[in-house]
Design an enzyme around this catalytic site. Structure first.
Site, PDB file in Angstrom:
ATOM      1  N   ARG A  70     -10.789 -41.275  67.488  1.00 62.15           N
ATOM      2  CA  ARG A  70     -10.211 -42.074  68.586  1.00 62.15           C
ATOM      3  C   ARG A  70     -11.188 -43.050  69.207  1.00 62.15           C
ATOM      4  NH1 ARG A  70      -8.345 -37.018  69.634  1.00 62.15           N
ATOM      5  NH2 ARG A  70      -6.226 -36.653  68.880  1.00 62.15           N
ATOM      6  N   LYS A  92     -11.297 -58.053  69.179  1.00 62.33           N
ATOM      7  CA  LYS A  92     -10.071 -57.985  68.374  1.00 62.33           C
ATOM      8  C   LYS A  92     -10.429 -57.472  66.983  1.00 62.33           C
ATOM      9  CE  LYS A  92      -7.074 -61.780  69.852  1.00 62.33           C
ATOM     10  NZ  LYS A  92      -6.319 -62.888  69.215  1.00 62.33           N
ATOM     11  N   GLU A 124     -14.598 -73.753  63.551  1.00 62.13           N
ATOM     12  CA  GLU A 124     -14.460 -72.946  64.781  1.00 62.13           C
ATOM     13  C   GLU A 124     -15.491 -73.376  65.830  1.00 62.13           C
ATOM     14  OE1 GLU A 124     -11.906 -71.094  65.298  1.00 62.13           O
ATOM     15  OE2 GLU A 124     -11.311 -70.002  63.488  1.00 62.13           O
ATOM     16  N   LYS A 154     -16.974 -68.444  74.464  1.00 56.05           N
ATOM     17  CA  LYS A 154     -15.992 -67.426  74.088  1.00 56.05           C
ATOM     18  C   LYS A 154     -16.057 -66.243  75.042  1.00 56.05           C
ATOM     19  CE  LYS A 154     -13.588 -64.726  70.751  1.00 56.05           C
ATOM     20  NZ  LYS A 154     -13.190 -64.400  69.378  1.00 56.05           N
ATOM     21  N   GLU A 203      -5.490 -61.189  75.992  1.00 63.61           N
ATOM     22  CA  GLU A 203      -4.712 -62.354  75.570  1.00 63.61           C
ATOM     23  C   GLU A 203      -3.344 -62.455  76.215  1.00 63.61           C
ATOM     24  OE1 GLU A 203      -5.219 -63.527  71.496  1.00 63.61           O
ATOM     25  OE2 GLU A 203      -3.379 -64.693  71.520  1.00 63.61           O
ATOM     26  N   ARG A 228      -6.872 -66.673  77.226  1.00 59.78           N
ATOM     27  CA  ARG A 228      -7.435 -66.426  75.901  1.00 59.78           C
ATOM     28  C   ARG A 228      -6.666 -67.152  74.796  1.00 59.78           C
ATOM     29  NH1 ARG A 228     -10.002 -60.757  73.667  1.00 59.78           N
ATOM     30  NH2 ARG A 228     -10.541 -61.534  71.614  1.00 59.78           N
ATOM     31  N   ASN A 267      -6.775 -70.197  70.471  1.00 60.73           N
ATOM     32  CA  ASN A 267      -5.906 -70.482  69.327  1.00 60.73           C
ATOM     33  C   ASN A 267      -5.741 -71.982  69.100  1.00 60.73           C
ATOM     34  OD1 ASN A 267      -5.453 -67.752  68.805  1.00 60.73           O
ATOM     35  ND2 ASN A 267      -3.803 -67.671  70.313  1.00 60.73           N
ATOM     36  N   HIS A 292      -4.714 -73.496  65.769  1.00 63.61           N
ATOM     37  CA  HIS A 292      -4.343 -72.393  64.883  1.00 63.61           C
ATOM     38  C   HIS A 292      -2.869 -72.367  64.475  1.00 63.61           C
ATOM     39  CE1 HIS A 292      -8.386 -71.050  65.531  1.00 63.61           C
ATOM     40  NE2 HIS A 292      -8.211 -69.971  64.794  1.00 63.61           N
ATOM     41  N   HIS A 296      -2.529 -72.001  60.595  1.00 66.47           N
ATOM     42  CA  HIS A 296      -1.858 -70.902  59.900  1.00 66.47           C
ATOM     43  C   HIS A 296      -0.792 -71.448  58.954  1.00 66.47           C
ATOM     44  CE1 HIS A 296      -3.205 -68.082  63.364  1.00 66.47           C
ATOM     45  NE2 HIS A 296      -4.073 -68.078  62.373  1.00 66.47           N
ATOM     46  N   HIS A 309     -10.359 -70.805  56.327  1.00 69.58           N
ATOM     47  CA  HIS A 309      -9.672 -70.784  57.620  1.00 69.58           C
ATOM     48  C   HIS A 309     -10.166 -71.850  58.601  1.00 69.58           C
ATOM     49  CE1 HIS A 309      -7.843 -69.282  61.286  1.00 69.58           C
ATOM     50  NE2 HIS A 309      -9.044 -69.150  61.817  1.00 69.58           N
TER      51      HIS A 309
HETATM   52  N1  LIG Z   1     -11.463 -60.695  65.308  1.00 69.45           N
HETATM   53  C1  LIG Z   1     -11.393 -61.962  65.627  1.00 69.45           C
HETATM   54  O1  LIG Z   1     -11.368 -62.328  66.806  1.00 69.45           O
HETATM   55  C2  LIG Z   1     -11.386 -62.968  64.525  1.00 69.45           C
HETATM   56  C3  LIG Z   1     -11.579 -64.320  64.829  1.00 69.45           C
HETATM   57  C4  LIG Z   1     -11.634 -65.227  63.775  1.00 69.45           C
HETATM   58  C5  LIG Z   1     -11.495 -64.787  62.470  1.00 69.45           C
HETATM   59  N2  LIG Z   1     -11.296 -63.469  62.213  1.00 69.45           N
HETATM   60  C6  LIG Z   1     -11.165 -62.986  60.831  1.00 69.45           C
HETATM   61  O2  LIG Z   1     -12.379 -63.245  60.151  1.00 69.45           O
HETATM   62  C7  LIG Z   1     -12.118 -63.307  58.756  1.00 69.45           C
HETATM   63  C8  LIG Z   1     -12.894 -64.444  58.155  1.00 69.45           C
HETATM   64  O3  LIG Z   1     -14.269 -64.210  58.342  1.00 69.45           O
HETATM   65  P1  LIG Z   1     -15.346 -65.014  57.471  1.00 69.45           P
HETATM   66  O4  LIG Z   1     -14.999 -66.435  57.434  1.00 69.45           O
HETATM   67  O5  LIG Z   1     -16.671 -64.592  57.989  1.00 69.45           O
HETATM   68  O6  LIG Z   1     -15.074 -64.490  55.997  1.00 69.45           O
HETATM   69  P2  LIG Z   1     -15.702 -63.320  55.089  1.00 69.45           P
HETATM   70  O7  LIG Z   1     -16.073 -62.144  55.868  1.00 69.45           O
HETATM   71  O8  LIG Z   1     -14.732 -63.128  53.980  1.00 69.45           O
HETATM   72  O9  LIG Z   1     -17.021 -64.008  54.515  1.00 69.45           O
HETATM   73  C9  LIG Z   1     -16.894 -65.161  53.702  1.00 69.45           C
HETATM   74  C10 LIG Z   1     -17.680 -65.008  52.410  1.00 69.45           C
HETATM   75  O10 LIG Z   1     -19.074 -65.171  52.681  1.00 69.45           O
HETATM   76  C11 LIG Z   1     -19.809 -64.070  52.138  1.00 69.45           C
HETATM   77  N3  LIG Z   1     -20.972 -63.917  52.992  1.00 69.45           N
HETATM   78  C12 LIG Z   1     -21.053 -63.338  54.219  1.00 69.45           C
HETATM   79  N4  LIG Z   1     -22.262 -63.523  54.749  1.00 69.45           N
HETATM   80  C13 LIG Z   1     -22.989 -64.228  53.843  1.00 69.45           C
HETATM   81  C14 LIG Z   1     -24.307 -64.745  53.824  1.00 69.45           C
HETATM   82  N5  LIG Z   1     -25.117 -64.614  54.884  1.00 69.45           N
HETATM   83  N6  LIG Z   1     -24.713 -65.413  52.718  1.00 69.45           N
HETATM   84  C15 LIG Z   1     -23.880 -65.594  51.676  1.00 69.45           C
HETATM   85  N7  LIG Z   1     -22.614 -65.134  51.644  1.00 69.45           N
HETATM   86  C16 LIG Z   1     -22.176 -64.468  52.716  1.00 69.45           C
HETATM   87  C17 LIG Z   1     -18.841 -62.934  52.102  1.00 69.45           C
HETATM   88  O11 LIG Z   1     -19.200 -61.968  51.144  1.00 69.45           O
HETATM   89  C18 LIG Z   1     -17.536 -63.656  51.732  1.00 69.45           C
HETATM   90  O12 LIG Z   1     -17.490 -63.853  50.344  1.00 69.45           O
HETATM   91  C19 LIG Z   1     -10.623 -63.437  58.602  1.00 69.45           C
HETATM   92  O13 LIG Z   1     -10.091 -62.239  58.121  1.00 69.45           O
HETATM   93  C20 LIG Z   1     -10.141 -63.686  60.022  1.00 69.45           C
HETATM   94  O14 LIG Z   1      -8.842 -63.178  60.249  1.00 69.45           O
HETATM   95  C21 LIG Z   1     -11.246 -62.567  63.207  1.00 69.45           C
HETATM   96 ZN   LIG Z   2      -9.721 -68.960  63.787  1.00 67.16          ZN
END
Ligand SMILES: NC(=O)c1ccc[n+]([C@@H]2O[C@H](COP(=O)([O-])OP(=O)(O)OC[C@H]3O[C@@H](n4cnc5c(N)ncnc54)[C@H](O)[C@@H]3O)[C@@H](O)[C@H]2O)c1
Ligand SMILES: [Zn+2]
Length: 363
Positions: free
Chosen positions: A114, A136, A178, A219, A229, A233, A237, A240, A244, A257
């Site tokens: 939990r 999140k 972003e 942020k 949110e 907050r 978006n 977005h 999306h 993204h």
């Molecule tokens: N929780 C939130 O508030 C929030 C906000 C925005 C996005 N997200 C989520 O984040 C995700 C996207 O995250 P992302 O863009 O970091 O993608 P990711 O985690 O898939 O990383 C992108 C790629 O880069 C590689 N990688 C990571 N660090 C590296 C480094 N230092 N050197 C070389 N390669 C590296 C990873 O292995 C992957 O192949 C999505 O699922 C999205 O929904 C969440």
């Molecule tokens: Zn985003």
């Protein structure tokens, strides 16, 4: 190179350390845990696995890289691995990777017993400026992204920009999308980037430290004002609703993204201008210039050509009407009127949205 510590004023509060060569700090908090479970992905483990060697009593679990790992199946494997590693209520999880690892690890930490402690160690630009801060967490369902999740704030975030040296160009550009979103919300950061985009474009270490810190600070303010949110907050978006739809129509994974978000911000500004809502006259142009200077591809035409995706206006409109943030089929938009002048829950007239899409498609 300077380092920054930013407090996120939620309950309980936590801090975000931003710097270069500071990853050793991620080993501090685990000293007090019964065991440490490090969640990472195979790329990060291969490139940077040695960075967390100083953490005591640690087990490492690596998931396959990529969005597909944000699944219930992978989540269950992580929870089983926590058991196998002998983790209990007094243990903690370190999420070491991009947003995929951060979201999956954060949710596993929210669920295990939990809720156990969690430290986020983001390794992508997107994760540093966005996903690691705010609490999140989620996995995807067949029906859509992030449909099952929880709010679970980390105990600490350690963002070391040295990891960004190995990040592939398109992942870096995605993070910049972003960054630009946050800069528009912030205002000061937007003007700073406009004045000298070249240092950020070439990943200058000192510039990265300051820019990531500015994004985290912005942020953190938004999150603290509205942790769940319900209002402000939603500003995060920005871009977005369009993004999306772009990602959905292109097929998930084809357009990174944050790159879709950059075009989404432009489209929101343009639709607001067409609808005569009072969008600052030079703003869309300034935004496009900044994205160009940062080498972030933008505009539907450029995205179609670069990523081999058909981004037709009708399909995008349909996808937006189905968005989970729609109210009875009417998509809600965040509209930028200028730097630091952004409004959420704007119902843009469909004709204005279509005009912005058509114009962007022509390029
Ligand atoms: N929780 C939130 O508030 C929030 C906000 C925005 C996005 N997200 C989520 O984040 C995700 C996207 O995250 P992302 O863009 O970091 O993608 P990711 O985690 O898939 O990383 C992108 C790629 O880069 C590689 N990688 C990571 N660090 C590296 C480094 N230092 N050197 C070389 N390669 C590296 C990873 O292995 C992957 O192949 C999505 O699922 C999205 O929904 C969440
Ligand atoms: Zn985003």
């Amino acid at each position: 190179v300077s380092a920054h510590t930013i407090q996120v004023a939620v309950v309980p509060r936590y801090s975000v350390d931003v710097g270069a060569g500071i990853v050793a700090r991620a080993a501090d908090r685990p000293q007090g845990w019964s065991r440490t479970f490090v969640l990472t992905d195979a790329n990060v483990a291969r490139l940077h696995g040695a960075a967390l060697a100083a953490i005591p009593r640690a087990s490492v679990h690596a998931v396959p890289p990529g969005e597909d790992s944000k699944s219930f199946r992978e989540l269950e494997r992580v929870l089983d691995a926590l058991v196998a590693a002998g983790c209990d209520r007094a243990s903690g999880l370190v999420a070491f990777g991009g947003g995929v690892v951060g979201d999956l690890g954060g949710l596993a930490a929210a669920l295990y017993h939990r809720g156990i402690a969690c430290v986020q160690v983001p390794t992508t630009l997107l994760a540093m400026v966005d996903s690691s801060v705010g609490g999140k967490t989620a996995v995807n369902l067949a029906a859509g992204k992030n449909l099952a999740g929880a709010f679970h704030q980390p105990d600490e975030v350690v963002a070391d920009v040295r990891f960004l040296v190995t990040l592939p160009d398109d992942e870096y550009r995605s993070g910049l999308g972003e960054v630009v979103k946050t800069a528009v919300l912030d205002g000061d950061l937007f003007h700073r980037l406009r004045a000298q985009p070249a240092r950020l474009a070439r990943r200058d270490e000192a510039e990265l430290v300051d820019v990531v810190a500015a994004c985290v600070r912005r942020k953190a303010l938004v999150v603290a004002s509205d942790p769940r949110e319900q209002g402000a907050r939603k500003l995060l978006n920005l871009g977005h609703t369009f993004a999306h739809a772009i990602e959905h129509v292109a097929g998930y994974g084809r357009i990174p993204h944050g790159i879709a978000v950059a075009t989404g911000i432009l489209l929101a500004a343009e639709a607001g201008r067409v609808a005569d809502l009072g969008v600052d006259a030079g703003f869309a142009g300034a935004l496009a210039d900044l994205l160009a200077a940062l080498d972030v591809p933008h505009g539907l035409r450029a995205l179609s050509e670069r990523h081999g995706a058909a981004l037709e206006s009708g399909a995008l409109l349909l996808a937006m009407a189905r968005d989970k943030k729609s109210r009875r089929g009417v998509p809600q938009f965040v509209v930028p009127f200028g730097p630091a002048a952004v409004r959420h829950d704007v119902a843009l007239p469909e004709a204005a949205v279509r005009a912005a899409l058509d114009r962007s498609t022509r390029g």
